[in-house]
Write a protein that holds these residues in place. Structure first.
Motif, PDB file in Angstrom:
ATOM      1  N   ASP A  51       0.205   3.362  -3.383  1.00  0.00           N
ATOM      2  CA  ASP A  51      -0.029   4.793  -3.157  1.00  0.00           C
ATOM      3  C   ASP A  51       0.547   5.627  -4.294  1.00  0.00           C
ATOM      4  O   ASP A  51      -0.074   6.588  -4.741  1.00  0.00           O
ATOM      5  CB  ASP A  51       0.540   5.241  -1.809  1.00  0.00           C
TER       6      ASP A  51
ATOM      7  N   HIS B  60       6.585  13.007  -3.069  1.00  0.00           N
ATOM      8  CA  HIS B  60       5.859  11.771  -2.774  1.00  0.00           C
ATOM      9  C   HIS B  60       6.383  11.213  -1.445  1.00  0.00           C
ATOM     10  O   HIS B  60       7.575  11.232  -1.174  1.00  0.00           O
ATOM     11  CB  HIS B  60       6.038  10.742  -3.896  1.00  0.00           C
TER      12      HIS B  60
ATOM     13  N   ASP C 211       0.827  -1.201   0.000  1.00  0.00           N
ATOM     14  CA  ASP C 211       0.000   0.000   0.000  1.00  0.00           C
ATOM     15  C   ASP C 211       0.862   1.253   0.000  1.00  0.00           C
ATOM     16  O   ASP C 211       0.439   2.296  -0.467  1.00  0.00           O
ATOM     17  CB  ASP C 211      -0.916   0.044   1.223  1.00  0.00           C
ATOM     18  N   TYR C 212       2.073   1.169   0.549  1.00  0.00           N
ATOM     19  CA  TYR C 212       2.943   2.324   0.709  1.00  0.00           C
ATOM     20  C   TYR C 212       4.235   2.164  -0.078  1.00  0.00           C
ATOM     21  O   TYR C 212       4.716   1.062  -0.288  1.00  0.00           O
ATOM     22  CB  TYR C 212       3.299   2.541   2.186  1.00  0.00           C
TER      23      TYR C 212
ATOM     24  N   ARG D 222      -1.701   7.682  -7.118  1.00  0.00           N
ATOM     25  CA  ARG D 222      -1.449   9.128  -7.157  1.00  0.00           C
ATOM     26  C   ARG D 222      -1.134   9.623  -8.561  1.00  0.00           C
ATOM     27  O   ARG D 222      -1.524  10.721  -8.940  1.00  0.00           O
ATOM     28  CB  ARG D 222      -0.311   9.475  -6.205  1.00  0.00           C
TER      29      ARG D 222
END
Length: 130
Positions: A119, A102, A50-51, A123
Motif C-alpha cells: 500500500d 499514511h 498488502d498493508y 501510494r
C-alpha cells in the motif's frame, strides 16, 4: 508469518517468527531507514504485505492516543489469532519523499518496529498494481 484480513480485503502478509529474528537480521538489505513522524527508524520492506504495519511499542504516548479501531484481523501461519490494536495515520519520509499521512495497522508484539507494505509503495508511485 502473519495473515492479515480486513472486511474489504483478504491479504497474505509474511513476517518472520520471533525465533528466526537472528536470521532476519542477517538479511539487512530488506530494511530501509525512514523517518516516521520525524523519528529515524528501520523499516522492513515486505512485498508480500498488502498493508503497512507498525508495532505498538514503536509509538510514543501521543501517537498511541491517535489509534482508532479498524476491522483488521491477523493470523499466524498456524492460524493463531494475533493482536491487532487498531490503525493510526503517521507521516513518513523516505529518500526525501514525504507523505503527510499514511495508514498503518497497529500490531502488538510485532518483531520489527515498522513494515512497509505494498500500500505504501503504490501510494508513493514506486510500484503499480498489475
Amino acid at each position: 508469518m502473519v495473515h492479515v484480513t480486513t472486511r474489504r480485503h483478504h491479504t497474505g502478509h509474511q513476517v518472520v517468527p520471533p525465533e528466526h529474528v537472528d536470521n532476519l537480521m542477517s538479511h539487512i538489505p530488506n530494511y530501509v531507514e525512514i523517518c516516521l513522524q520525524r523519528k529515524a527508524v528501520q523499516a522492513l520492506v515486505d512485498s508480500g504485505s498488502d498493508y503497512s504495519l507498525v508495532s505498538e511499542n514503536a509509538l510514543n504516548a501521543r501517537q498511541r492516543q491517535c489509534i482508532v479501531p479498524c476491522h483488521a484481523t491477523a493470523h499466524s501461519v498456524s492460524n493463531e489469532l494475533l493482536p491487532v490494536v487498531g490503525q493510526v495515520f503517521l507521516g513518513v519520509e523516505i529518500g526525501g519523499l514525504y507523505k503527510k499521512s499514511h495508514r498503518f495497522i497497529v500490531m502488538s508484539g510485532l518483531v520489527t518496529n515498522v513494515i512497509l507494505g505494498m500500500d505504501f509503495w503504490v501510494r508513493v508511485g514506486a510500484l503499480h498494481w498489475i
